[in-house]
Design an enzyme around this catalytic site. Structure first.
Site, PDB file in Angstrom:
ATOM      1  N   LYS A  22       0.895  -1.321  -0.102  1.00  0.00           N
ATOM      2  CA  LYS A  22      -0.007  -0.102   0.089  1.00  0.00           C
ATOM      3  C   LYS A  22       0.775   1.031  -0.180  1.00  0.00           C
ATOM      4  CE  LYS A  22      -1.535   1.577   3.836  1.00  0.00           C
ATOM      5  NZ  LYS A  22      -1.376   3.082   4.329  1.00  0.00           N
ATOM      6  N   ASN A  23       1.682   1.445   0.975  1.00  0.00           N
ATOM      7  CA  ASN A  23       2.684   2.591   1.038  1.00  0.00           C
ATOM      8  C   ASN A  23       3.601   2.854  -0.036  1.00  0.00           C
ATOM      9  OD1 ASN A  23       1.281   2.827   3.325  1.00  0.00           O
ATOM     10  ND2 ASN A  23       2.628   2.528   4.775  1.00  0.00           N
ATOM     11  N   ARG A  94      -4.378  10.855   4.232  1.00  0.00           N
ATOM     12  CA  ARG A  94      -3.435  12.065   4.219  1.00  0.00           C
ATOM     13  C   ARG A  94      -2.256  11.579   3.308  1.00  0.00           C
ATOM     14  NH1 ARG A  94      -2.391  13.482   8.709  1.00  0.00           N
ATOM     15  NH2 ARG A  94      -0.283  14.422   8.242  1.00  0.00           N
ATOM     16  N   CYS A 118      -4.372  13.055  12.780  1.00  0.00           N
ATOM     17  CA  CYS A 118      -5.034  11.675  12.935  1.00  0.00           C
ATOM     18  C   CYS A 118      -4.986  10.871  13.965  1.00  0.00           C
ATOM     19  CB  CYS A 118      -4.727  10.645  11.550  1.00  0.00           C
ATOM     20  SG  CYS A 118      -3.256   9.604  11.997  1.00  0.00           S
ATOM     21  N   ARG A 123       0.935  14.772  13.029  1.00  0.00           N
ATOM     22  CA  ARG A 123       1.476  14.593  11.673  1.00  0.00           C
ATOM     23  C   ARG A 123       1.665  15.796  10.794  1.00  0.00           C
ATOM     24  NH1 ARG A 123      -0.954   8.912   9.717  1.00  0.00           N
ATOM     25  NH2 ARG A 123       1.191   8.884   8.318  1.00  0.00           N
ATOM     26  N   PRO A 124       2.278  16.751  11.179  1.00  0.00           N
ATOM     27  CA  PRO A 124       2.357  18.108  10.636  1.00  0.00           C
ATOM     28  C   PRO A 124       3.225  17.721   9.264  1.00  0.00           C
ATOM     29  CG  PRO A 124       3.945  18.085  12.160  1.00  0.00           C
ATOM     30  CD  PRO A 124       3.302  16.916  12.517  1.00  0.00           C
ATOM     31  N   MET A 125       3.189  18.894   8.234  1.00  0.00           N
ATOM     32  CA  MET A 125       3.882  18.607   7.049  1.00  0.00           C
ATOM     33  C   MET A 125       5.231  19.740   6.925  1.00  0.00           C
ATOM     34  SD  MET A 125       1.034  18.290   4.197  1.00  0.00           S
ATOM     35  CE  MET A 125       2.476  18.160   2.871  1.00  0.00           C
ATOM     36  N   ASP A 126       5.773  20.243   7.949  1.00  0.00           N
ATOM     37  CA  ASP A 126       6.731  21.236   8.151  1.00  0.00           C
ATOM     38  C   ASP A 126       8.008  20.814   7.375  1.00  0.00           C
ATOM     39  OD1 ASP A 126       8.729  20.612  10.850  1.00  0.00           O
ATOM     40  OD2 ASP A 126       6.788  19.200  10.341  1.00  0.00           O
ATOM     41  N   ASP A 308       4.532   0.459  11.920  1.00  0.00           N
ATOM     42  CA  ASP A 308       3.379  -0.172  11.490  1.00  0.00           C
ATOM     43  C   ASP A 308       3.217  -1.509  11.911  1.00  0.00           C
ATOM     44  OD1 ASP A 308       3.591   1.762   8.436  1.00  0.00           O
ATOM     45  OD2 ASP A 308       3.063   2.529  10.482  1.00  0.00           O
ATOM     46  N   ILE A 330       7.925   6.742  16.854  1.00  0.00           N
ATOM     47  CA  ILE A 330       7.603   7.817  15.470  1.00  0.00           C
ATOM     48  C   ILE A 330       6.154   8.497  15.909  1.00  0.00           C
ATOM     49  CG2 ILE A 330       7.197   7.341  13.292  1.00  0.00           C
ATOM     50  CD1 ILE A 330      10.028   6.512  13.882  1.00  0.00           C
ATOM     51  N   ARG A 400      -8.597  -0.461   4.489  1.00  0.00           N
ATOM     52  CA  ARG A 400      -7.586   0.672   3.767  1.00  0.00           C
ATOM     53  C   ARG A 400      -6.382   0.218   3.518  1.00  0.00           C
ATOM     54  NH1 ARG A 400      -7.269   6.067   6.994  1.00  0.00           N
ATOM     55  NH2 ARG A 400      -5.837   6.425   5.052  1.00  0.00           N
TER      56      ARG A 400
HETATM   57  C1  EPZ Z   1       4.429   6.765   6.134  1.00  0.00           C
HETATM   58  O1  EPZ Z   1       3.897   7.911   6.732  1.00  0.00           O
HETATM   59  C2  EPZ Z   1       3.486   5.601   6.134  1.00  0.00           C
HETATM   60  N1  EPZ Z   1       2.367   5.875   5.482  1.00  0.00           N
HETATM   61  C3  EPZ Z   1       2.950   5.377   7.538  1.00  0.00           C
HETATM   62  O2  EPZ Z   1       2.197   4.134   7.602  1.00  0.00           O
HETATM   63  C4  EPZ Z   1       4.119   4.895   8.490  1.00  0.00           C
HETATM   64  O3  EPZ Z   1       3.719   4.721   9.762  1.00  0.00           O
HETATM   65  C5  EPZ Z   1       5.110   6.030   8.358  1.00  0.00           C
HETATM   66  O4  EPZ Z   1       5.584   6.349   7.097  1.00  0.00           O
HETATM   67  C6  EPZ Z   1       6.365   5.922   9.247  1.00  0.00           C
HETATM   68  O5  EPZ Z   1       7.246   4.666   8.656  1.00  0.00           O
HETATM   69  C7  EPZ Z   1       2.485   5.886   4.185  1.00  0.00           C
HETATM   70  O6  EPZ Z   1       3.487   5.747   3.578  1.00  0.00           O
HETATM   71  C8  EPZ Z   1       1.266   6.320   3.245  1.00  0.00           C
HETATM   72  P1  EPZ Z   1       6.772  10.232   8.273  1.00  0.00           P
HETATM   73  P2  EPZ Z   1       4.304   9.381   6.622  1.00  0.00           P
HETATM   74  O7  EPZ Z   1       6.680  11.428   7.395  1.00  0.00           O
HETATM   75  O8  EPZ Z   1       5.217   9.758   5.529  1.00  0.00           O
HETATM   76  C9  EPZ Z   1       6.714  13.558  11.773  1.00  0.00           C
HETATM   77  C10 EPZ Z   1       0.146   3.105   7.629  1.00  0.00           C
HETATM   78  O9  EPZ Z   1      -0.294   2.347   8.641  1.00  0.00           O
HETATM   79  N2  EPZ Z   1       6.452  14.366  10.473  1.00  0.00           N
HETATM   80  O10 EPZ Z   1       7.721   9.345   8.187  1.00  0.00           O
HETATM   81  O11 EPZ Z   1       3.263  10.237   7.211  1.00  0.00           O
HETATM   82  C11 EPZ Z   1       5.537  12.761  11.996  1.00  0.00           C
HETATM   83  O12 EPZ Z   1       4.462  13.535  12.669  1.00  0.00           O
HETATM   84  C12 EPZ Z   1       0.870   4.119   7.857  1.00  0.00           C
HETATM   85  O13 EPZ Z   1       0.189   2.249   6.559  1.00  0.00           O
HETATM   86  C13 EPZ Z   1       6.788  15.800  11.100  1.00  0.00           C
HETATM   87  O14 EPZ Z   1       6.866  16.232  12.354  1.00  0.00           O
HETATM   88  O15 EPZ Z   1       5.375   9.303   8.015  1.00  0.00           O
HETATM   89  C14 EPZ Z   1       5.865  11.448  12.413  1.00  0.00           C
HETATM   90  O16 EPZ Z   1       5.849  11.704  13.937  1.00  0.00           O
HETATM   91  C15 EPZ Z   1       0.549   4.934   9.120  1.00  0.00           C
HETATM   92  N3  EPZ Z   1       6.583  16.578  10.005  1.00  0.00           N
HETATM   93  C16 EPZ Z   1       6.999  11.150  11.839  1.00  0.00           C
HETATM   94  O17 EPZ Z   1       7.512  12.569  11.529  1.00  0.00           O
HETATM   95  C17 EPZ Z   1       6.542  16.314   8.668  1.00  0.00           C
HETATM   96  O18 EPZ Z   1       6.579  17.127   7.717  1.00  0.00           O
HETATM   97  C18 EPZ Z   1       7.150  10.171  10.913  1.00  0.00           C
HETATM   98  O19 EPZ Z   1       6.219  10.517   9.926  1.00  0.00           O
HETATM   99  C19 EPZ Z   1       6.390  14.813   8.330  1.00  0.00           C
HETATM  100  C20 EPZ Z   1       6.587  13.924   9.352  1.00  0.00           C
END
Ligand code: EPZ
Length: 421
Positions: A22-23, A94, A118, A123-126, A308, A330, A400
């Site tokens: 999926k991811n 997201r 969520c 989960r910000p996008m900074d 995950d 995480i 999902r």
């Molecule tokens: C991906 O999410 C996966 N989703 C998630 O799987 C997975 O848990 C995660 O990576 C970690 O392995 C998809 O690929 C669609 P991150 P993503 O950006 O990209 C923080 C599932 O169950 N962060 O690596 O959103 C964030 O809040 C899902 O399939 C910021 O602070 O994860 C988190 O605490 C759930 N600012 C950490 O980093 C940002 O701009 C990791 O997030 C981006 C992230």
């Protein structure tokens, strides 16, 4: 809303085919926006999230058709009509934010709804925003939407990520393929889904080196062409089913499983007493006699233990011999499954990002509620080993990320069925 009923105690034996990831697929599909030529994805998983991404791409003017019963996705975005990802779609999933980088690179502009928080965290996008701004984008937040533009095009740059975010690495990697000059992504995420995306982009003509390491170098090109790419195996679905024999006894062969995708996870399974063997078709798992042993787990970015698989691992440790300590590093709120497991008789002490799990002889079936994707499947696994009947509600979360759970598990002997409300 459907529920799933699990009657525990049946030993599991047989083979479970593991689908495409999926991811990975959720990052590969937006890559179609980078070229006017078609991108074909084979081994695609049949999941509601993939359908949501299809709807999003179609809302931008891309053509996406699911062939071969949904296992092949043929996408083409030769004539985009919009560069706006609407809140109505983004709030459902997201990962919709993965169109931001490709749209910016292709169209020089994008308007993408901020997903919001969520169940598992804010989960910000900074990190995404900082990375794209380093490539020359101007990004403003207005009315809940990121308004991004790069009228003169993106230009290569050094992009140090403050955290190895999977999504931010994917967004900047895709954007950098069409940027002028060289981009160096530092502290990049190393997940297999990133490697899969880079391999697909290279097939489309991108110049990329270093995927799978913490430093990825991208030499921008003027245009990308079409390609066909097979989606990598879903290591999270793989890990989920590798755990099943720990709850029920028996032996499961996960078809398509690969050890390199689940290294850190396998170390913990073996420490808990499970036997894992590579076969020609995948990975075989069996439980040695008796209950699993307690193990401590800390979730980390790849190649560390995947967040995950934390919920599924916690469910197993609920009946292990001894006390295990799980640390979730995480996401700040990813223990929602714990109170539901406690309803089944588990002994779990939560404090902040740490859970102490003291194993009990056996869990008892109960009505429980799914709160997010991985929590939902952890409750199903717990039900497989529990005494009596477990009824998991809100299983739309499950759909999902897992295709045909009840079919795959009943094929190896589980007593499981889906009931419509
Ligand atoms: C991906 O999410 C996966 N989703 C998630 O799987 C997975 O848990 C995660 O990576 C970690 O392995 C998809 O690929 C669609 P991150 P993503 O950006 O990209 C923080 C599932 O169950 N962060 O690596 O959103 C964030 O809040 C899902 O399939 C910021 O602070 O994860 C988190 O605490 C759930 N600012 C950490 O980093 C940002 O701009 C990791 O997030 C981006 C992230």
């Amino acid at each position: 809303m459907d529920s799933i009923i699990v009657r525990g105690g049946a030993e599991l034996n047989g083979q479970i085919p593991i689908a495409g990831a999926k991811n990975a697929c959720l990052a590969l599909m937006p890559a179609t926006l980078l070229s006017e030529e078609p991108l074909t994805l084979t081994n695609a998983p049949r999941l509601s999230d993939i359908r949501t991404m299809t709807t999003l791409l179609q809302s931008l003017g891309a053509e996406v058709s699911a062939l071969a019963g949904g296992k092949v996705l043929a996408a083409s975005s030769h004539g985009l009509t919009s560069s706006r990802a609407d809140y109505e779609i983004v709030r459902k999933m997201r990962a919709s934010n993965l169109v931001l980088g490709p749209l910016l690179a292709r169209e020089g502009q994008a308007v993408v709804s901020l997903p919001g928080g969520c169940a598992i965290g804010a989960r910000p996008m900074d990190i995404h925003i900082d990375a794209l701004e380093r490539l020359g984008a101007v990004i403003d937040l207005r009315d809940g939407y990121l308004h991004a533009s790069a009228p003169a095009g993106l230009r290569g740059a050094r992009v140090p990520l403050r955290f190895a975010s999977v999504g931010a690495t994917e967004n900047v990697l895709m954007a950098a393929t069409l940027a002028k000059g060289t981009t160096i992504i530092e502290n990049a995420a190393r997940e297999p889904e990133i490697v899969d995306l880079a391999q697909c982009l290279r097939k489309m003509g991108a110049q990329i080196e270093g995927e799978g390491t913490a430093t990825i170098t991208v030499q921008g090109v003027d245009r990308l062409h079409g390609a066909t790419h097979a989606v990598v195996t879903d290591r999270i679905e793989l890990g989920t089913y590798m755990l099943a024999p720990a709850f029920t006894g028996g032996e499961i062969e996960c078809l398509g499983g690969r050890l390199d995708l689940v290294g850190a996870f396998v170390e913990k399974l073996e420490a808990a007493g499970l036997e894992i063997e590579e076969t020609e078709r995948g990975l075989k798992v069996r439980r040695a006699a008796g209950r699993p042993r307690a193990v401590n787990v800390v979730t980390e970015p790849f190649p560390g233990f995947p967040t995950d698989l934390q919920a599924q691992m916690m469910a197993m440790l609920c009946t292990a011999e001894g006390t295990s300590v799980l640390e979730e590093r995480i996401f700040e709120n990813r223990f929602m499954h714990a109170p539901e497991l406690m309803r089944m008789g588990a002994r779990i002490d939560l404090s902040g990002g740490t859970a102490r799990v003291t194993g009990v002889e056996r869990l008892r079936g109960a009505p429980v509620m799914a709160t997010d994707l991985r929590a939902s499947v952890s409750l199903i696994l717990a039900g497989l080993g529990a005494e009596g009947e477990t009824v998991v509600s809100r299983v739309y979360h499950l759909d999902r990320g897992y295709e045909q759970v009840e079919q795959k598990l009943s094929a190896v002997g589980a007593r499981i069925e889906r009931v419509a409300a």
